[in-house]
Structures are given as structure tokens and as C-alpha cells.
Write an enzyme that holds these catalytic residues in place. Sequence first.
Site, PDB file in Angstrom:
ATOM      1  N   GLY A  10      27.273 -35.740   3.230  1.00 63.40           N
ATOM      2  CA  GLY A  10      28.736 -35.592   3.494  1.00 63.40           C
ATOM      3  C   GLY A  10      29.458 -36.392   2.181  1.00 63.40           C
ATOM      4  N   GLY A  11      28.775 -36.501   0.996  1.00 67.95           N
ATOM      5  CA  GLY A  11      29.228 -37.146   0.120  1.00 67.95           C
ATOM      6  C   GLY A  11      30.749 -36.786  -0.412  1.00 67.95           C
ATOM      7  N   GLY A  13      32.854 -35.799   1.497  1.00 72.09           N
ATOM      8  CA  GLY A  13      33.851 -35.787   2.859  1.00 72.09           C
ATOM      9  C   GLY A  13      34.700 -37.171   3.038  1.00 72.09           C
ATOM     10  N   GLN A  14      35.329 -36.957   4.204  1.00 69.98           N
ATOM     11  CA  GLN A  14      36.520 -38.067   4.338  1.00 69.98           C
ATOM     12  C   GLN A  14      35.992 -39.294   4.342  1.00 69.98           C
ATOM     13  OE1 GLN A  14      38.154 -37.865   8.253  1.00 69.98           O
ATOM     14  NE2 GLN A  14      40.101 -38.722   7.635  1.00 69.98           N
ATOM     15  N   TYR A 145      32.211 -28.562  18.640  1.00 68.05           N
ATOM     16  CA  TYR A 145      31.940 -30.086  18.133  1.00 68.05           C
ATOM     17  C   TYR A 145      31.626 -30.988  19.085  1.00 68.05           C
ATOM     18  CZ  TYR A 145      33.492 -34.067  15.128  1.00 68.05           C
ATOM     19  OH  TYR A 145      33.754 -35.379  14.583  1.00 68.05           O
ATOM     20  N   LYS A 149      28.172 -32.946  19.172  1.00 66.01           N
ATOM     21  CA  LYS A 149      27.912 -34.619  19.146  1.00 66.01           C
ATOM     22  C   LYS A 149      27.256 -35.136  20.590  1.00 66.01           C
ATOM     23  CE  LYS A 149      30.120 -35.329  15.349  1.00 66.01           C
ATOM     24  NZ  LYS A 149      29.196 -35.846  14.146  1.00 66.01           N
TER      25      LYS A 149
HETATM   26  N1  SER Z   1      38.501 -36.649  13.741  1.00 62.77           N
HETATM   27  C1  SER Z   1      37.581 -35.398  14.254  1.00 62.77           C
HETATM   28  C2  SER Z   1      38.306 -34.100  14.302  1.00 62.77           C
HETATM   29  O1  SER Z   1      39.366 -34.125  14.455  1.00 62.77           O
HETATM   30  C3  SER Z   1      37.331 -36.030  15.533  1.00 62.77           C
HETATM   31  O2  SER Z   1      36.114 -36.829  15.624  1.00 62.77           O
HETATM   32  O3  SER Z   1      37.743 -33.443  14.608  1.00 62.77           O
END
Ligand code: SER
Length: 321
Positions: A10-11, A13-14, A145, A149
Site C-alpha cells: 500500500g506504498g 496510500g494514505q 469493508y 476487516k
Molecule cells: N477511514 C476508513 C474509511 O473511511 C475507515 O477505516 O473507509
Amino acid sequence: MPPRRILVTGGAGQVAADLVPVLRKLHGAENIVAAGHETQPSEAVRDGGPFEYVDACSYQAMERLVRKYDIGVIYHLATILSGEGEQNPGLAWNVNIGSLKVVLDLALETNVDQVFWPSSIAVFGPAAPTEDTPQQTVLEPTTMYGVSKVAGESLCNYYNIKYGLDVRSLRYPGLINHKAFSGGGTSDYAVEVFIAAVKEGHYTCFVDSDTMMPMMYMDDGIKATVDLMAAGASDLSVRTSYNISALSFTAGEIAAAVSDKVPDFTYDFVPDFRQEIANSWPNSVDDSVARRDWGWSPEYDLQALVEVMLREIRLKFGKSN
Ligand code: SER
């Protein structure tokens, strides 16, 4: 002994935009390999040490990388976030769970003996208590999502129990930062509000003004990550994922806090599909287990966060308003 080499997926990424420079400072730039998939990484991440392109869902491609650099630790950050995940649930499942399975299996086959994997407040759904959501409670997420998780947390816990793999995880709140912006998250409004205030002077927020969720300034998120990874293994009582908490505010409160500091800033609220996602998450979480086990405590309150965000976003976009 030479230092263990670390791979960060995820390099582009945020989280990596902040984590990779910190790890390079701590362990030496040449020992931190950042790896991204397609999207453009920040210059600091790309040019500050080794950077590779990799599909984290491909066992072969990941194995090549891990063997090439003799990787000992993986921070597996590659993920599809909640908003994008609701638009494409199949992709969210495949990337989030497929790549985690690759990383965990690879760890068993190679010299990797420690893995970090981020979970999220999205593991909680409407059936969990909304205020001070406990470490252990009902997990019935209503987003793909969140589903991925919850499954991922169980997978991490399983590899720890069954194979003794040292997997560690945090349930990140919405992370607020200025180095690289997330794409497709539901908590993104708490970052967008700063950019819009500085660049446009107006923000239309995609959730209602009374929407609240747990949030955190990125420096605290990075501190939590580094501290958890440095903690003694015998101190850790949680191998699914730790609740960590810093701030809770409504969308209206953050907009008002920004408007106090940015003259003429205006804002309104036009909820889209992400409102339902936000409604399913807690307002605040109880992080007492993380505080007890490895001494977690955050540093940034809302005022400090607004100050540093405005300063950095103004610098980034060359504005002085
Ligand atoms: N920041 C993430 C999202 O909004 C939640 O883990 O999807």
C-alpha cells in the site's frame, strides 16, 4: 546482526505516506522497501529508499519481493476502503482478504516473522454500542469493508494461535493527514474540509452535520503503529485487533473549527451513500485495553489537529488565507 528489512505494501496510500518516512528514519532508508500497486506514490516515498510495484494479491510477485530483499517484517497496508468497497464489494473482499492471506502464508514460508495489518472501526455495525464501544463486543458490520476487516482480524488471530506468527493489528479510526490523500474512504470528509477551505473557500460535505465517528491525526496513528510493533510480545493480550481512540467530533464541529480559522469559509451538507456507512459506525471507542497492554495514549486534540492541518495544507497548495 544486520537490521531486519521491512516491506510496506500500500506504498502509494494514505498511511504509507507518513509511515514509510518514519520507518526509514528509525531503521535506515535502505532497509525499508515500499511497494505500491499502480497508483503514483508520493515523491518522498518513491525517492527516499527502495520502491517497487507489486500486486499484493499475487503470491508469486510478493514472494519474489520478500526473497529479493530478505524481508523480516511486513506492514501490509494495501486495502480497498469503505466507500469504494460498497461500490465494488467483490473487489474489496478479494483485495482485503486475498492479499492478507498471501502475506500470512508467505510469512510462514520465508524469514518474515512479524506482520502488521490495519483493521478499522468499520468492524462494528449498528448492533454494537455506539458510545465507548468496547474492545470485545458484537461485530456485525453492514459494509463489505467491515466484513473483510472482521474476517481479516479472525485470520490474524488464527495464524497467531495455530502457527505462532507474530501478527499485530490496530482498529484505525478515521485518519486525518496532509501528505497523501486516501481515496474511497467514508472518513475522508474530515480531510476534504481542510483542502476545500484552503483551495475553494467552500465545502459541500457528503455526510450530515451531526454525523460523528472516531477520528485521529495521522501522527498519532503512526505512533500507535510503531509502538504496537515495538511492544513485548508477552504484553499483548489481543491478536485480533486493538481499539485505539483519540478524538470524536461531528462533521458540523470540524467544519465550524475550520471556519473559525479561515475567514469567509462557507460549508453545507449534502449526504450521499456514505451517510449510511457512517451511521453504522460508533461515535467513540474504548481503548483501555491498548492503554493497559502497551501504554497507548494520543497527543493531538481537535485544536492542535486543526492548527497543524491548516498550516500544512496551506503550504502544500501555496495559499495564505
Ligand atoms: N477511514 C476508513 C474509511 O473511511 C475507515 O477505516 O473507509
